[in-house]
Design a protein around this motif. Structure first.
Motif, PDB file in Angstrom:
ATOM      1  N   LEU A 219      18.545  60.259  -5.759  1.00  0.00           N
ATOM      2  CA  LEU A 219      19.641  60.145  -4.339  1.00  0.00           C
ATOM      3  C   LEU A 219      19.202  61.886  -3.165  1.00  0.00           C
ATOM      4  CD1 LEU A 219      22.489  58.178  -5.120  1.00  0.00           C
ATOM      5  CD2 LEU A 219      19.848  57.220  -3.559  1.00  0.00           C
ATOM      6  N   TYR A 220      19.625  62.433  -4.161  1.00  0.00           N
ATOM      7  CA  TYR A 220      19.571  64.229  -3.181  1.00  0.00           C
ATOM      8  C   TYR A 220      17.681  64.439  -2.663  1.00  0.00           C
ATOM      9  CZ  TYR A 220      20.277  69.005  -1.672  1.00  0.00           C
ATOM     10  OH  TYR A 220      20.024  69.875  -1.522  1.00  0.00           O
TER      11      TYR A 220
ATOM     12  N   ALA B  96      20.174  64.623   7.473  1.00  0.00           N
ATOM     13  CA  ALA B  96      21.055  65.722   7.503  1.00  0.00           C
ATOM     14  C   ALA B  96      22.769  64.657   7.450  1.00  0.00           C
ATOM     15  CB  ALA B  96      21.084  66.098   9.302  1.00  0.00           C
ATOM     16  N   ILE B  97      23.296  65.201   7.245  1.00  0.00           N
ATOM     17  CA  ILE B  97      24.673  64.690   6.800  1.00  0.00           C
ATOM     18  C   ILE B  97      25.365  63.997   8.187  1.00  0.00           C
ATOM     19  CG2 ILE B  97      25.611  66.314   7.089  1.00  0.00           C
ATOM     20  CD1 ILE B  97      27.951  65.203   4.552  1.00  0.00           C
ATOM     21  N   SER B  98      25.632  62.782   7.928  1.00  0.00           N
ATOM     22  CA  SER B  98      26.491  62.162   9.215  1.00  0.00           C
ATOM     23  C   SER B  98      27.573  63.160   9.164  1.00  0.00           C
ATOM     24  CB  SER B  98      26.300  60.907   8.998  1.00  0.00           C
ATOM     25  OG  SER B  98      27.764  60.284   8.968  1.00  0.00           O
ATOM     26  N   GLU B  99      28.127  62.618  10.887  1.00  0.00           N
ATOM     27  CA  GLU B  99      29.580  63.259  10.903  1.00  0.00           C
ATOM     28  C   GLU B  99      30.705  62.943  10.561  1.00  0.00           C
ATOM     29  OE1 GLU B  99      30.465  62.949  15.304  1.00  0.00           O
ATOM     30  OE2 GLU B  99      28.682  64.138  16.149  1.00  0.00           O
ATOM     31  N   ASP B 100      30.588  61.194   9.679  1.00  0.00           N
ATOM     32  CA  ASP B 100      31.879  61.006   9.269  1.00  0.00           C
ATOM     33  C   ASP B 100      31.184  61.724   8.021  1.00  0.00           C
ATOM     34  OD1 ASP B 100      32.634  59.507  11.350  1.00  0.00           O
ATOM     35  OD2 ASP B 100      31.743  57.429  10.463  1.00  0.00           O
ATOM     36  N   GLY B 101      30.799  61.573   7.452  1.00  0.00           N
ATOM     37  CA  GLY B 101      29.823  62.446   6.063  1.00  0.00           C
ATOM     38  C   GLY B 101      30.528  64.121   6.249  1.00  0.00           C
TER      39      GLY B 101
ATOM     40  N   GLU C 221      27.078  66.287  -3.156  1.00  0.00           N
ATOM     41  CA  GLU C 221      27.736  64.555  -3.466  1.00  0.00           C
ATOM     42  C   GLU C 221      27.788  63.473  -2.482  1.00  0.00           C
ATOM     43  OE1 GLU C 221      30.563  64.997  -6.161  1.00  0.00           O
ATOM     44  OE2 GLU C 221      29.404  64.954  -7.995  1.00  0.00           O
ATOM     45  N   ALA C 222      28.298  64.768  -1.832  1.00  0.00           N
ATOM     46  CA  ALA C 222      28.538  64.446  -0.334  1.00  0.00           C
ATOM     47  C   ALA C 222      27.085  64.300   0.665  1.00  0.00           C
ATOM     48  CB  ALA C 222      29.274  65.448   0.378  1.00  0.00           C
ATOM     49  N   LEU C 223      26.709  64.847   0.792  1.00  0.00           N
ATOM     50  CA  LEU C 223      24.794  63.824   1.056  1.00  0.00           C
ATOM     51  C   LEU C 223      24.454  63.267   0.436  1.00  0.00           C
ATOM     52  CD1 LEU C 223      22.464  64.925   3.405  1.00  0.00           C
ATOM     53  CD2 LEU C 223      21.523  66.211   1.268  1.00  0.00           C
TER      54      LEU C 223
END
Length: 266
Positions: free
Chosen positions: A103-104, A113-118, A164-166
């Motif tokens: 997935l990464y 790019a990671i979202s604001e919530d993420g 992991e967050a991404l």
């Protein structure tokens, strides 16, 4: 002679210091997945994730066959192969790491790019990490080594948490992007009715045979608790759960469902 002995002693001390520092364990490759190399510290981290999940389930009576008061290495998971719970959890860690890696890599390849919530969720996790040790450990690093393995460092832990967050954010975003109506599923079922019905009947027959096997052993006097432990992987397993919540039925359906070129009504 004394000079030689002295040099050997100094060398031995130097080697010991390097080993105890965890430098080698943090840099040596323990497993390679899709050309990405992971160190012993990485593998230990993901093993701990699997272990903590299993521990929590066992403490609440949701995981049979695992004694949370004993070392996983001292508990047999598979009587036939002799694999211990340690072996099982380590396999699970590699499977989990394989999913994370796939997935990464896909997210990076797409420039995601990671979202604001993420990002907000990640910031909250880091804040908790920075404060959780207070009152329980002498230092933050002591807490990290106790919970994430003796070779883990704060900076490397942040790298893993960011990855992991991404991945989590990417997976959630893509899952939300694919919505299908009941008509979509009904249409696909009608087109593949024979294959799907056959697969369903085979699955039902397998479950029925397993149930009859367990019932026969119970009627023969075997303890239900022992049978629960023996058949825990058949009754419910992480592997089965992953298949059922991921690509159940067959790969052709998965390819169809997640095909970016697919349009409503296809």
């Amino acid at each position: 002679l004394y000079a030689v002995v002295g040099v050997i002693c100094v060398a031995a001390i130097a080697v010991t210091l390097v080993l105890n520092s965890g430098l080698i364990q943090r840099s040596m490759t323990a497993v390679t997945i899709q050309d990405t190399k992971y160190s012993a510290a990485d593998l230990q981290y993901y093993y701990n994730v699997m272990y903590q999940n299993t521990l929590q389930y066992a403490m609440y009576g949701l995981q049979t066959g695992f004694d949370y008061t004993k070392d996983p290495k001292d508990q047999v998971y598979d009587q036939e192969t002799g694999d211990t719970w340690y072996d099982h959890l380590l396999d699970g860690a590699v499977d989990y790491l394989t999913t994370i890696t796939a997935l990464y890599d896909k997210a990076v390849a797409e420039g995601y790019a990671i979202s604001e919530d993420g990002q907000a969720a990640l910031d909250e996790t880091v804040t908790t990490l920075n404060n959780a040790w207070v009152g329980q450990y002498n230092t933050r690093n002591e807490m990290i080594r106790s919970n994430y393995g003796p070779y883990m460092t704060y900076d490397h832990l942040l790298e893993l948490l960011e990855r992991e967050a991404l991945v989590s954010d990417y997976a959630s975003t893509n899952k939300a992007a694919y919505t299908y109506s009941q008509a979509d599923y009904e249409s696909y079922y009608q087109e593949n009715k024979d294959a799907l019905d056959t697969a369903l009947e085979e699955a039902k027959a397998e479950v029925k045979a397993k149930a009859e096997e367990i019932l026969a052993k119970m009627e023969a006097g075997e303890e239900p608790a022992d049978l629960a432990a023996q058949y825990s992987e058949d009754l419910y397993s992480d592997a089965v759960s992953r298949v059922q919540t991921g690509s159940s039925v067959n790969s052709s359906y998965t390819d169809w469902a997640f095909d970016s070129a697919r349009k409503a009504g296809d």
